[in-house]
Design an enzyme around this catalytic site. Structure first.
Site, PDB file in Angstrom:
ATOM      1  N   GLN A  99      -9.750   9.757   8.145  1.00 12.41           N
ATOM      2  CA  GLN A  99      -8.630  10.577   8.623  1.00 12.41           C
ATOM      3  C   GLN A  99      -8.519  11.829   7.773  1.00 12.41           C
ATOM      4  O   GLN A  99      -8.604  11.766   6.535  1.00 12.41           O
ATOM      5  CB  GLN A  99      -7.313   9.778   8.562  1.00 12.41           C
ATOM      6  N   ILE A 106       1.721   2.464  13.083  1.00 14.02           N
ATOM      7  CA  ILE A 106       2.817   1.521  13.331  1.00 14.02           C
ATOM      8  C   ILE A 106       4.134   2.204  12.969  1.00 14.02           C
ATOM      9  O   ILE A 106       4.178   3.015  12.036  1.00 14.02           O
ATOM     10  CB  ILE A 106       2.623   0.239  12.467  1.00 14.02           C
ATOM     11  N   GLY A 135       0.826  -1.206   0.000  1.00 17.51           N
ATOM     12  CA  GLY A 135       0.000   0.000   0.000  1.00 17.51           C
ATOM     13  C   GLY A 135       0.854   1.248   0.000  1.00 17.51           C
ATOM     14  O   GLY A 135       2.012   1.225   0.407  1.00 17.51           O
ATOM     15  N   ILE A 136       0.233   2.323  -0.473  1.00 19.07           N
ATOM     16  CA  ILE A 136       0.926   3.611  -0.509  1.00 19.07           C
ATOM     17  C   ILE A 136       0.026   4.683   0.097  1.00 19.07           C
ATOM     18  O   ILE A 136      -1.188   4.482   0.222  1.00 19.07           O
ATOM     19  CB  ILE A 136       1.291   4.032  -1.951  1.00 19.07           C
ATOM     20  N   TYR A 152      -6.934   7.287   0.681  1.00 16.95           N
ATOM     21  CA  TYR A 152      -6.463   6.130   1.473  1.00 16.95           C
ATOM     22  C   TYR A 152      -7.601   5.544   2.319  1.00 16.95           C
ATOM     23  O   TYR A 152      -7.780   4.321   2.375  1.00 16.95           O
ATOM     24  CB  TYR A 152      -5.311   6.608   2.360  1.00 16.95           C
TER      25      TYR A 152
HETATM   26  N1  CAA Z   1      -8.709  17.751  12.000  1.00 20.45           N
HETATM   27  C1  CAA Z   1      -9.098  19.025  11.754  1.00 20.45           C
HETATM   28  N2  CAA Z   1      -8.296  19.947  11.202  1.00 20.45           N
HETATM   29  C2  CAA Z   1      -7.059  19.568  10.916  1.00 20.45           C
HETATM   30  C3  CAA Z   1      -6.578  18.261  11.153  1.00 20.45           C
HETATM   31  C4  CAA Z   1      -7.475  17.347  11.721  1.00 20.45           C
HETATM   32  N3  CAA Z   1      -7.115  16.087  11.992  1.00 20.45           N
HETATM   33  N4  CAA Z   1      -5.313  18.181  10.750  1.00 20.45           N
HETATM   34  C5  CAA Z   1      -4.971  19.406  10.276  1.00 20.45           C
HETATM   35  N5  CAA Z   1      -6.034  20.227  10.380  1.00 20.45           N
HETATM   36  C6  CAA Z   1      -6.103  21.652  10.015  1.00 20.45           C
HETATM   37  C7  CAA Z   1      -4.873  22.374  10.504  1.00 20.45           C
HETATM   38  O1  CAA Z   1      -5.025  22.776  11.849  1.00 20.45           O
HETATM   39  C8  CAA Z   1      -4.810  23.539   9.544  1.00 20.45           C
HETATM   40  O2  CAA Z   1      -5.739  24.507   9.911  1.00 20.45           O
HETATM   41  P1  CAA Z   1      -5.379  26.073   9.812  1.00 20.45           P
HETATM   42  O3  CAA Z   1      -5.057  26.291   8.369  1.00 20.45           O
HETATM   43  O4  CAA Z   1      -6.638  26.740  10.268  1.00 20.45           O
HETATM   44  O5  CAA Z   1      -4.198  26.250  10.724  1.00 20.45           O
HETATM   45  C9  CAA Z   1      -5.300  22.944   8.241  1.00 20.45           C
HETATM   46  O6  CAA Z   1      -6.054  21.783   8.606  1.00 20.45           O
HETATM   47  C10 CAA Z   1      -4.185  22.560   7.306  1.00 20.45           C
HETATM   48  O7  CAA Z   1      -3.336  21.604   7.989  1.00 20.45           O
HETATM   49  P2  CAA Z   1      -1.853  21.333   7.523  1.00 20.45           P
HETATM   50  O8  CAA Z   1      -1.008  22.570   7.769  1.00 20.45           O
HETATM   51  O9  CAA Z   1      -1.375  20.062   8.142  1.00 20.45           O
HETATM   52  O10 CAA Z   1      -2.094  21.197   5.948  1.00 20.45           O
HETATM   53  P3  CAA Z   1      -1.156  20.627   4.869  1.00 20.45           P
HETATM   54  O11 CAA Z   1      -1.867  20.850   3.569  1.00 20.45           O
HETATM   55  O12 CAA Z   1       0.219  21.080   5.059  1.00 20.45           O
HETATM   56  O13 CAA Z   1      -1.136  19.048   5.210  1.00 20.45           O
HETATM   57  C11 CAA Z   1      -1.954  16.846   5.476  1.00 20.45           C
HETATM   58  C12 CAA Z   1      -2.325  18.312   5.196  1.00 20.45           C
HETATM   59  C13 CAA Z   1      -1.020  16.352   4.380  1.00 20.45           C
HETATM   60  C14 CAA Z   1      -3.245  16.062   5.446  1.00 20.45           C
HETATM   61  C15 CAA Z   1      -1.275  16.754   6.858  1.00 20.45           C
HETATM   62  O14 CAA Z   1      -2.111  17.309   7.840  1.00 20.45           O
HETATM   63  C16 CAA Z   1      -0.988  15.310   7.205  1.00 20.45           C
HETATM   64  O15 CAA Z   1      -0.034  14.714   6.742  1.00 20.45           O
HETATM   65  N6  CAA Z   1      -1.815  14.716   8.101  1.00 20.45           N
HETATM   66  C17 CAA Z   1      -1.629  13.335   8.543  1.00 20.45           C
HETATM   67  C18 CAA Z   1      -2.451  12.406   7.719  1.00 20.45           C
HETATM   68  C19 CAA Z   1      -2.259  11.010   8.270  1.00 20.45           C
HETATM   69  O16 CAA Z   1      -2.535  10.717   9.416  1.00 20.45           O
HETATM   70  N7  CAA Z   1      -1.735  10.119   7.446  1.00 20.45           N
HETATM   71  C20 CAA Z   1      -1.502   8.803   7.906  1.00 20.45           C
HETATM   72  C21 CAA Z   1      -0.334   8.224   7.111  1.00 20.45           C
HETATM   73  S1  CAA Z   1       0.189   6.672   7.763  1.00 20.45           S
HETATM   74  C22 CAA Z   1      -1.062   5.648   7.378  1.00 20.45           C
HETATM   75  O17 CAA Z   1      -1.987   5.974   6.715  1.00 20.45           O
HETATM   76  C23 CAA Z   1      -0.939   4.240   7.911  1.00 20.45           C
HETATM   77  C24 CAA Z   1      -2.175   3.802   8.543  1.00 20.45           C
HETATM   78  O18 CAA Z   1      -2.887   2.984   7.968  1.00 20.45           O
HETATM   79  C25 CAA Z   1      -2.539   4.313   9.875  1.00 20.45           C
END
Ligand code: CAA
Length: 240
Positions: free
Chosen positions: A141, A180, A84-85, A147
């Site tokens: 998420q 993880i 997965g990616i 995803y």
């Molecule tokens: N809920 C509500 N608001 C959120 C939030 C959340 N969970 N996360 C971020 N925001 C808000 C921020 O507070 C921000 O608000 P403001 O502009 O008002 O400050 C706005 O959303 C933008 O957030 P970012 O600065 O983080 O935005 P970005 O465009 O730079 O990045 C993103 C967005 C790429 C989604 C980044 O937040 C991110 O990487 N999040 C994590 C996603 C995640 O959990 N991925 C899991 C990968 S691992 C996996 O998937 C394995 C598995 O199976 C578990």
């Protein structure tokens, strides 16, 4: 002759731990990988587990890859769809390509691998398919519409195929891992990840071996009465 297992994305991260766990159970393991030749070679040299390169999102490549594994090691009785990616981003910034690649590989890969192997399992009257879903497919998420949709699809796919496999000795189950300690999770921006870890009741990231343990159970001889089931391994982050 020992049973043959294919683990997709089986040379790195969670897949590597699954390949090792299945080998420890006495199965002959084929670890599929898509890109990282160097890591695959190092993995095979270190473990003695054969690695096979193909893209699980490519239907014909799966048919050909599974045929190559059968030719080299024997008929495939166990498949772990782990490859997965991620292509995270809020919807406004997510391209169609980000959407499509995640669907093609994460969800399409499960279909392609099942098409290549389910018929043989059915004919032989024994099989194990384990699909790696995600907590984010169960709960959603922020920034993961692609995803979360693909992983949620995997959970539906699992329950549907389990019904087809039940009468012919093929179990189909899913694991829903939480966060993880892998390269995939390490790619989440540190401040975001800190907030996520703070919400895990167990208070830490999981280990790949903790996912592999669940996969091993589903793949065991004794797991024959367990099908269509989803095992959440997430440190209590989402109790489902
Ligand atoms: N809920 C509500 N608001 C959120 C939030 C959340 N969970 N996360 C971020 N925001 C808000 C921020 O507070 C921000 O608000 P403001 O502009 O008002 O400050 C706005 O959303 C933008 O957030 P970012 O600065 O983080 O935005 P970005 O465009 O730079 O990045 C993103 C967005 C790429 C989604 C980044 O937040 C991110 O990487 N999040 C994590 C996603 C995640 O959990 N991925 C899991 C990968 S691992 C996996 O998937 C394995 C598995 O199976 C578990």
């Amino acid at each position: 002759m020992s049973r043959v297992a294919i683990v997709t994305g089986g040379t790195r991260g969670i897949g590597e731990a699954i390949s090792l766990a299945l080998k420890d159970m006495g199965y002959t393991v084929a670890a599929n990988y898509a890109g990282n030749e160097e890591k695959a070679k190092a993995f095979s040299d270190a473990t003695g587990i054969a690695s096979f390169k193909w893209d699980v999102g490519d239907h014909q490549a799966c048919l050909d890859g599974c045929a190559a594994v059968t030719e080299a090691l024997g008929p495939v009785d166990i498949v772990v769809n782990n490859a997965g990616i991620t292509r995270d981003g809020v919807l406004a910034k997510m391209s169609f390509d980000d959407w499509n690649e995640v669907m093609r590989i994460n969800l399409g890969g499960c279909f392609n691998m099942a098409k290549a192997t389910f018929g043989g399992m059915r004919e032989r009257g024994w099989g194990r398919i384990v699909n790696i879903g995600s907590i984010n497919g169960q709960a959603g998420q922020y920034g993961q519409v692609n995803y979360a949709a693909a992983k949620s699809g995997i959970h539906g796919f699992t329950k549907a195929l389990a019904q087809e496999g039940a009468k012919v000795g093929v179990t189909v189950n899913a694991i829903a891992p939480g966060y993880i300690d892998t390269d995939m999770v390490a790619a989440v921006p540190a401040p975001v990840l800190e907030k996520i870890v703070a919400k895990i009741p167990v208070g830490r990231l999981g280990q790949a071996s903790e996912i592999a343990r669940g996969v091993a159970f589903f793949c065991s001889e004794e797991g024959g009465f367990v099908t269509g089931s989803t095992l959440s391994i997430n440190g209590g982050q989402h109790m489902y």
